[in-house]
Design a protein around this motif. Structure first.
Motif, mmCIF file in Angstrom:
data_model
loop_
_atom_site.group_PDB
_atom_site.id
_atom_site.type_symbol
_atom_site.label_atom_id
_atom_site.label_comp_id
_atom_site.label_asym_id
_atom_site.label_seq_id
_atom_site.Cartn_x
_atom_site.Cartn_y
_atom_site.Cartn_z
ATOM 1 N N LEU A 154 43.456 36.988 35.889
ATOM 2 C CA LEU A 154 44.539 37.441 35.016
ATOM 3 C C LEU A 154 44.463 36.765 33.652
ATOM 4 N N GLU A 155 44.114 35.490 33.634
ATOM 5 C CA GLU A 155 43.970 34.779 32.363
ATOM 6 C C GLU A 155 42.887 35.411 31.496
ATOM 7 N N GLU A 156 41.859 35.939 32.129
ATOM 8 C CA GLU A 156 40.766 36.568 31.384
ATOM 9 C C GLU A 156 41.134 37.952 30.865
ATOM 10 N N GLY A 157 42.288 38.497 31.299
ATOM 11 C CA GLY A 157 42.757 39.768 30.768
ATOM 12 C C GLY A 157 42.604 40.952 31.692
ATOM 13 N N SER A 158 42.071 40.761 32.891
ATOM 14 C CA SER A 158 41.891 41.870 33.830
ATOM 15 C C SER A 158 43.082 41.952 34.778
ATOM 16 N N SER A 159 43.516 43.162 35.072
ATOM 17 C CA SER A 159 44.564 43.361 36.065
ATOM 18 C C SER A 159 43.986 43.146 37.458
ATOM 19 N N VAL A 160 44.842 42.695 38.386
ATOM 20 C CA VAL A 160 44.401 42.342 39.732
ATOM 21 C C VAL A 160 45.294 43.046 40.744
ATOM 22 N N LEU A 161 44.676 43.587 41.794
ATOM 23 C CA LEU A 161 45.398 44.177 42.919
ATOM 24 C C LEU A 161 45.054 43.377 44.169
ATOM 25 N N VAL A 162 46.077 42.826 44.827
ATOM 26 C CA VAL A 162 45.882 41.968 45.998
ATOM 27 C C VAL A 162 46.410 42.683 47.233
ATOM 28 N N HIS A 163 45.654 42.616 48.316
ATOM 29 C CA HIS A 163 46.166 43.132 49.589
ATOM 30 C C HIS A 163 45.457 42.437 50.740
ATOM 31 N N CYS A 164 46.065 42.532 51.917
ATOM 32 C CA CYS A 164 45.451 42.039 53.157
ATOM 33 C C CYS A 164 45.482 43.193 54.144
ATOM 34 N N SER A 165 46.046 43.004 55.317
ATOM 35 C CA SER A 165 46.147 44.110 56.270
ATOM 36 C C SER A 165 47.376 44.959 55.968
#
Length: 732
Positions: free
Chosen positions: A324-335
């Motif tokens: 996120l600091e680098e400017g890219s959006s992040v999507l997090v998931h598990c099960s």
């Protein structure tokens, strides 16, 4: 009460594990809410909530009786020896029924009552609002919007009502993506970085081996377009890759790189709830070892793998924060998106946002990531009778991860370890309705905000107990977890190298305050944080008192100076013939102040932007000649304090209302109310007498006249009665 067959058992022995003294002998009481052990000889009481009990075991019979081993979710392990086997069996049966009720409305919170005088039942339920949190982040409306599709929980019953999604995403796209995700938990935004990169969360796709969803792929593209920095989206799957591949056989799995453009995928390898449950069980067994050899303890701790699992959670959160600091959006998931996803998203926001490292911000983060977006608290904590395989210490592990960060960055967190322990204890106590249910919809259906008290209200009324004495606001604002941070400026011989959460495994500590909190023989005589808090409070009280004394001294000097200018002898004015250096000094100060005022008046009159009509009013606004050369420093900062008609009695009361010496925490072993003060107890000082009391005996707040700010200070009941003698008298 029908489950209680034996309400009282006498001559019960409590086995002392780490003490050479003989076992205590007392009485065991079983009530509707607590198991109480009373040691009459040592005047000690041990209260155990039924909801805190995790297991009750019957050990082999001994010559002295039938042993019962009770373990709690707060990591207490106690062994009672009951003289009669029949009484032991009745206690065993009753406790197993009462520690996990079948109906959720039979939990302690629905019967617990504090009383309106101490705290209203509604207090604390409206402290935090998810929409206000997103407004604080300055979410751009042209890129993200709040949808009302889930206002009746039709889209996803475990999500909150208010969801932030890309503005470009159509309703059909959101509905289609929800149907393609496990439990309907579609990708939504949970945090926005200051650089407008978004942190999103969801559950695993129902992809199987080859299935795909066009709406889900379009939603990914909308998230990418909402980021002005880059078109790439990073998907973080918190599971081990082999586990994600195994889920494909059940029709679930993970996203195919061929179907999602401009998307980078990564696995962080955090194990599932079953591995974590087994790992913590090994930690508990290690803490219960009868052998006191350090090698046996270290081998058991290493074999549990608990610290290794905790490190994997922190490393995953650090990776998300750096992306996120680098400017890219992040999507997090598990099960299903409510265990490891909540852990990683919550920790990443603590690393990125200083607000979430404050007392209020940390509670807001728990409300958003764990309560609003859903976590199976009732199942994972075993509040009621559920499948034992559903129980897992997910939230406990997250709290420990936060504690590990506090150890690395002790100056940037406003709250202390005691806040984490209190939240953990009340998660399992079911005393408050905050953590009841598995999602927001469950709590609304149960009407917990109407029937129960809020934990946030309780924490707000006891806020001083949970503040970190080492906290520095400026350090918090400039701290960046994603880069190595230098410690505060220390002497050269004690300086430490820059540190970062991505430290070698040996830098992670065993949380003795959590897992061995009740073993007094394993702790130092006092907590360092309690000592630091005591010193800080004492210094603050003394500084406040010193300011008042300086103010009174200035007043007396001014009064003596005025009397010296026009003395009266036998009713007649006479000239002052004394040559006092102090008066000459004050005379010189008066001349300097008068000269300064004249220069300021000259500057105002000659200023080119001031005309003649407004010059005098402007001059009066800019300068005002003080009657005393030091009056600026006193009346300007404390204008509400009046010094007129101060008597000797008033001065005496001010001096006697503040305790200059506070008793040492090291020598405090018992409160005057007979409550033991051990390592886990929060020891507090009375600001008026300096004595040490437990939290229950020091709940009164008064404004002491010896403090210049007249701030509210905690005093004991004896001092409270001394401050208000008339109000404490009987009406008769």
């Amino acid at each position: 009460m029908e489950d209680i067959k034996t309400p009282k058992v006498d001559n019960v022995s409590l086995v002392e594990r780490f003490s050479s003294r003989r076992n205590a002998v007392g009485s065991l009481y079983l009530t509707a809410t607590h198991l109480i052990y009373v040691d009459h000889d040592n005047k000690r009481e041990t209260w155990i909530l039924h909801s805190h009990i995790s297991s009750v075991g019957k050990l082999p019979l001994s010559t002295t009786g039938s042993p019962l081993q009770i373990r709690t979710k707060t990591f207490i392990s106690m062994t009672f020896i009951v003289p009669k086997e029949r009484d032991a069996h009745d206690l065993f049966t009753s406790l197993n029924k009462m520690c996990q009720p079948e109906n959720i409305e039979d939990l302690y919170c629905f019967r617990y009552n504090i009383g309106p005088d101490e705290m209203e039942k509604s207090y604390g339920w409206s402290f935090f609002n998810i929409r206000e949190d997103f407004e604080r982040m300055n979410v751009p409306p042209e890129s993200w919007t709040m949808t009302t599709l889930n206002k009746d929980y039709d889209l996803c019953d475990t999500y909150p009502r208010h969801l932030f999604v890309p503005t470009a995403a159509a309703t059909s796209v959101l509905i289609g993506s929800s149907r393609f995700r496990s439990r309907g938990r579609l990708p939504v935004m949970t945090y926005m970085h200051s650089n407008k990169a978004a942190l999103c969360r969801c559950s695993q796709p129902l992809s199987g081996f080859s299935a795909r969803c066009v709406e889900d792929e379009n939603l990914f593209m909308c998230i990418q377009k909402a980021n002005p920095n880059t078109a790439q989206l990073v998907v973080v799957d918190t599971r081990p890759r082999i586990n994600a591949m195994a889920n494909r056989a059940a029709g679930k799995g993970y996203e195919s790189e061929a179907n999602y453009e401009n998307t980078r995928f990564m696995f962080t390898g955090i194990d599932n709830i079953h591995v974590m449950r087994s790992s913590l069980a090994k930690v508990v067994e290690t803490c219960d070892l009868k052998s006191q050899m350090m090698s046996a303890f270290l081998n058991g701790l290493e074999g549990s793998g608990w610290l290794r699992h905790t490190k994997s959670v922190i490393d995953a959160a650090l990776s998300v924060a750096r992306t996120l600091e680098e400017g890219s959006s992040v999507l997090v998931h598990c099960s299903d998106g409510w265990d490891r996803t909540a852990q990683v998203c919550g920790l990443a926001q603590i690393m990125l946002d200083p607000y979430y490292r404050t007392f209020d911000g940390f509670q807001a983060l728990i409300c958003k990531e764990w309560l609003e977006f859903g976590h199976k608290f009732s199942d994972r904590s075993g509040h009621i009778q559920v499948d034992p395989k559903e129980v897992s210490p997910v939230f406990t592990q997250w709290l420990e991860s936060v504690w590990q960060l506090i150890q690395l960055y002790p100056f940037v967190f406003e709250f202390n370890e005691r806040l984490l322990l209190t939240i953990h204890d009340h998660l399992h106590s079911c005393q408050f309705g905050t953590f009841i249910g598995n999602c927001e919809k469950d709590r609304i259906d149960l009407r917990v905000s109407e029937k129960t008290y809020s934990l946030w209200g309780y924490l707000a009324t006891h806020k001083t107990e949970f503040l970190n004495p080492l906290y520095q606001l400026e350090e918090n604002k400039k701290c960046v977890f994603t880069k190595p941070q230098p410690t505060l400026q220390l002497p050269q011989s004690t300086s430490q190298p820059p540190q970062s959460p991505s430290q070698p495994p040996q830098t992670f500590k065993f949380w003795r305050g959590m897992y061995c909190r009740w073993e007094n023989g394993l702790h130092p005589r006092e907590s360092l944080m309690d000592l630091a808090t005591s010193y800080k409070d004492h210094m603050h009280s003394l500084n406040d008192h010193i300011k008042l004394l300086k103010k009174r001294i200035r007043h007396l000097e001014k009064k003596s100076s005025d009397d010296a200018d026009i003395p009266y002898i036998n009713g007649n004015n006479t000239e002052l013939q004394l040559d006092d250096n102090r008066l000459n000094y004050k005379k010189g100060l008066n001349e300097q102040v008068n000269l300064k005022v004249q220069l300021q008046e000259k500057d105002v009159n000659e200023h080119p932007l001031i005309d003649g009509e407004n010059a005098w009013s402007k001059k009066e606004a800019v300068v005002s000649k003080p009657s005393h050369p030091l009056e600026f420093a006193s009346e300007q900062f404390y204008p509400g304090l009046s010094e007129a008609d101060i008597t000797i009695e008033d001065l005496t009361e001010e001096l006697e209302s503040i305790a200059l010496d506070w008793k040492s925490v090291r020598t405090a072993t018992e409160c005057p109310c007979s409550t033991p003060l051990d390592f886990s107890s929060f020891k507090r000082h009375c600001s008026r007498c300096g004595g040490i009391f437990c939290s229950r005996c020091l709940e009164k707040l008064v404004s002491l006249p010896g403090h210049v700010t007249l701030q509210q200070s905690r005093v004991c009941m004896v001092c409270y009665k001394a401050c208000f003698p008339k109000s404490m008298e009987s009406p008769e």
